[in-house]
Design a protein around this motif. Structure first.
Motif, PDB file in Angstrom:
ATOM      1  N   UNK A 112      13.724   3.142   5.804  1.00  0.00           N
ATOM      2  CA  UNK A 112      13.200   1.990   5.077  1.00  0.00           C
ATOM      3  C   UNK A 112      14.089   1.717   3.865  1.00  0.00           C
ATOM      4  N   UNK A 113      14.255   0.451   3.521  1.00  0.00           N
ATOM      5  CA  UNK A 113      14.982   0.100   2.310  1.00  0.00           C
ATOM      6  C   UNK A 113      13.948  -0.276   1.238  1.00  0.00           C
ATOM      7  N   UNK A 114      14.365  -0.413  -0.009  1.00  0.00           N
ATOM      8  CA  UNK A 114      13.382  -0.607  -1.087  1.00  0.00           C
ATOM      9  C   UNK A 114      12.413  -1.770  -0.888  1.00  0.00           C
ATOM     10  N   UNK A 115      12.900  -2.939  -0.518  1.00  0.00           N
ATOM     11  CA  UNK A 115      11.996  -4.081  -0.338  1.00  0.00           C
ATOM     12  C   UNK A 115      10.982  -3.834   0.756  1.00  0.00           C
ATOM     13  N   UNK A 116      11.457  -3.301   1.862  1.00  0.00           N
ATOM     14  CA  UNK A 116      10.555  -3.033   2.981  1.00  0.00           C
ATOM     15  C   UNK A 116       9.593  -1.890   2.675  1.00  0.00           C
ATOM     16  N   UNK A 117       9.959  -0.992   1.776  1.00  0.00           N
ATOM     17  CA  UNK A 117       9.067   0.117   1.425  1.00  0.00           C
ATOM     18  C   UNK A 117       7.787  -0.426   0.786  1.00  0.00           C
ATOM     19  N   UNK A 118       7.923  -1.395  -0.090  1.00  0.00           N
ATOM     20  CA  UNK A 118       6.730  -1.977  -0.715  1.00  0.00           C
ATOM     21  C   UNK A 118       5.898  -2.747   0.301  1.00  0.00           C
ATOM     22  N   UNK A 119       6.575  -3.463   1.197  1.00  0.00           N
ATOM     23  CA  UNK A 119       5.852  -4.176   2.252  1.00  0.00           C
ATOM     24  C   UNK A 119       5.139  -3.178   3.162  1.00  0.00           C
ATOM     25  N   UNK A 120       5.750  -2.032   3.369  1.00  0.00           N
ATOM     26  CA  UNK A 120       5.157  -0.991   4.207  1.00  0.00           C
ATOM     27  C   UNK A 120       3.850  -0.481   3.611  1.00  0.00           C
ATOM     28  N   UNK A 121       3.778  -0.441   2.293  1.00  0.00           N
ATOM     29  CA  UNK A 121       2.508  -0.081   1.640  1.00  0.00           C
ATOM     30  C   UNK A 121       1.424  -1.089   2.007  1.00  0.00           C
ATOM     31  N   UNK A 122       1.810  -2.359   2.066  1.00  0.00           N
ATOM     32  CA  UNK A 122       0.858  -3.420   2.371  1.00  0.00           C
ATOM     33  C   UNK A 122       0.293  -3.351   3.778  1.00  0.00           C
ATOM     34  N   UNK A 123       1.012  -2.702   4.698  1.00  0.00           N
ATOM     35  CA  UNK A 123       0.487  -2.563   6.053  1.00  0.00           C
ATOM     36  C   UNK A 123      -0.170  -1.201   6.254  1.00  0.00           C
ATOM     37  N   UNK A 124      -0.392  -0.485   5.142  1.00  0.00           N
ATOM     38  CA  UNK A 124      -1.160   0.756   5.210  1.00  0.00           C
ATOM     39  C   UNK A 124      -0.352   2.032   5.371  1.00  0.00           C
ATOM     40  N   UNK A 125       0.940   1.981   5.250  1.00  0.00           N
ATOM     41  CA  UNK A 125       1.771   3.169   5.378  1.00  0.00           C
ATOM     42  C   UNK A 125       1.824   3.898   4.035  1.00  0.00           C
ATOM     43  N   UNK A 126       0.828   4.723   3.790  1.00  0.00           N
ATOM     44  CA  UNK A 126       0.715   5.410   2.503  1.00  0.00           C
ATOM     45  C   UNK A 126       1.767   6.505   2.348  1.00  0.00           C
TER      46      UNK A 126
END
Length: 153
Positions: A105-119
């Protein structure tokens, strides 16, 4: 950068970030396993996402300076800021690439990943913050050492 920003500057940055995050989540690029599949040449869908972003950005960077002489929300003059290809760019890019490959994951996608529940991505985000902090400390110490007097005056 201009200090007299338009009052809509920060809200529009938020809206842009929301659109970016939604797009990453919708295209499944906020899922580390999809990114890792791309890095292993099993799923090349990320190329289409990156190409779409590059086309939109390229058009905006080519057209906007011809339509306006200043950025509408900041009042800054349009200009190019080129970073020369030096040792720091190569080493930093290499380190970034290794981190991207290890975490998927890259930084931008890491935050988006939080939004889809990837804690569990919080580990990668913590690593990004720690790495950025350590690099800042290292650079500060290096700058201070270079500025220190080197001989008896």
């Amino acid at each position: 950068m201009s200090r007299n920003r338009h009052p809509l500057f920060m809200p529009l940055i938020l809206v842009g970030g929301l659109i970016f995050g939604f797009g990453l989540a919708y295209s499944h690029m906020a899922r580390p396993e999809v990114v890792l599949d791309f890095l292993q040449f099993d799923d090349l869908g990320l190329l289409f996402v990156m190409f779409g972003a590059a086309v939109v950005s390229g058009i905006a960077f080519a057209v906007m300076p011809r339509l306006r002489d200043r950025a509408p929300l900041t009042g800054d003059v349009y200009g190019r800021r080129l970073k020369s290809l030096d040792r720091n760019v190569l080493i930093g890019g290499g380190i970034f690439g290794v981190g991207w490959g290890l975490s998927g994951i890259c930084p931008g996608a890491a935050y988006a990943s939080l939004g889809i529940g990837n804690v569990t991505i919080l580990w990668a985000i913590a690593g990004m913050f720690a790495g950025a902090y350590l690099q800042g400390v290292w650079r500060s110490q290096r700058t201070a050492a270079e500025a220190a007097p080197t001989g008896a005056d």
